[in-house]
Design a protein around this motif. Sequence first.
Motif, mmCIF file in Angstrom:
data_model
loop_
_atom_site.group_PDB
_atom_site.id
_atom_site.type_symbol
_atom_site.label_atom_id
_atom_site.label_comp_id
_atom_site.label_asym_id
_atom_site.label_seq_id
_atom_site.Cartn_x
_atom_site.Cartn_y
_atom_site.Cartn_z
ATOM 1 N N LEU A 200 46.680 82.128 -62.865
ATOM 2 C CA LEU A 200 48.121 82.227 -62.656
ATOM 3 C C LEU A 200 48.600 83.616 -63.068
ATOM 4 O O LEU A 200 48.169 84.137 -64.094
ATOM 5 C CB LEU A 200 48.854 81.148 -63.464
ATOM 6 C CG LEU A 200 48.526 79.695 -63.080
ATOM 7 C CD1 LEU A 200 49.174 78.726 -64.058
ATOM 8 C CD2 LEU A 200 48.997 79.403 -61.652
ATOM 9 N N GLU A 209 57.746 77.849 -65.227
ATOM 10 C CA GLU A 209 57.017 77.608 -63.972
ATOM 11 C C GLU A 209 55.519 77.529 -64.211
ATOM 12 O O GLU A 209 54.822 76.696 -63.628
ATOM 13 C CB GLU A 209 57.255 78.750 -62.984
ATOM 14 C CG GLU A 209 58.648 78.830 -62.411
ATOM 15 C CD GLU A 209 58.825 80.155 -61.686
ATOM 16 O OE1 GLU A 209 59.264 81.133 -62.341
ATOM 17 O OE2 GLU A 209 58.496 80.225 -60.485
ATOM 18 N N GLU A 213 53.174 74.259 -63.539
ATOM 19 C CA GLU A 213 51.997 74.377 -62.669
ATOM 20 C C GLU A 213 50.744 73.829 -63.370
ATOM 21 O O GLU A 213 49.961 73.085 -62.781
ATOM 22 C CB GLU A 213 51.813 75.857 -62.299
ATOM 23 C CG GLU A 213 50.675 76.153 -61.354
ATOM 24 C CD GLU A 213 50.895 75.618 -59.940
ATOM 25 O OE1 GLU A 213 52.061 75.407 -59.562
ATOM 26 O OE2 GLU A 213 49.869 75.402 -59.251
#
Length: 222
Positions: A200, A209, A213
């Motif tokens: 990520l 976020e 995720e």
Amino acid sequence: GRGLVVAVDGPGGSGKSTVARELARRLGLRYLDTGAMYRALTQLALEQRIDIEDAAAVGELSERAVISVGVDPDAPTIAVDGTRVDAEIRTRAVTNAVSAIAAVAAVRGRLVAQQRQIIEAAGGIVVEGRDIGSVVVPDAAIKVFLTASTEVRALRRSRQLGEKGVDDVARTLAELDRRDVLDSTRAADPLAVPDGAIVLDSTTMGVPEVVEEVLRHCGQST
Ligand code: C5P
């Protein structure tokens, strides 16, 4: 028992600590900051005026020193020989010396063994570092590799240090760059994306976020 293990690796300033602690809170797990252990040993080496480039002396120090970590994600703690060093390990002097200490194979052998003991006893834990998914717990249920552009990481670090000037950011960026190179090119357990990791990039993604995720992945594989 062991329970769920989430490995979070990545370079400095990638948002690892914030993400790892929030994940631990949300999942009701313990939290282990392995960087703090390398920093604690570095703080001790500097205090005892040990030459950080002297691998034998540093290795010996790691055999004598007793590092204790508290794994509550709301209040993680770190102590050396019974003395708390939570603030001391975050100084610029420690940050700039830690990669030399962390490159010593004897130091890693000792700290990795201690980390595995903590993980086995935790009953579920989020572990952050550089080699967690690759070396410390290669069979972790969830592996995350968090990255971000060098500029964004330097800005974050600079802000954490309370710096304001452009020169300060430039200096922090140069120091971060140097630490990345040392951590990624050392012979013993270099920083690398582990097999099976979710990669990520937090350059544009916010912490919430990133956390969502990862939680989505946890829901799929547990
Ligand atoms: O994560 P943090 O920036 O506090 O880590 C400090 C240093 O400790 C890293 O730059 C790296 O040299 C070392 N480290 C390591 N392996 C880990 C965690 C940290 O070599 N698992």
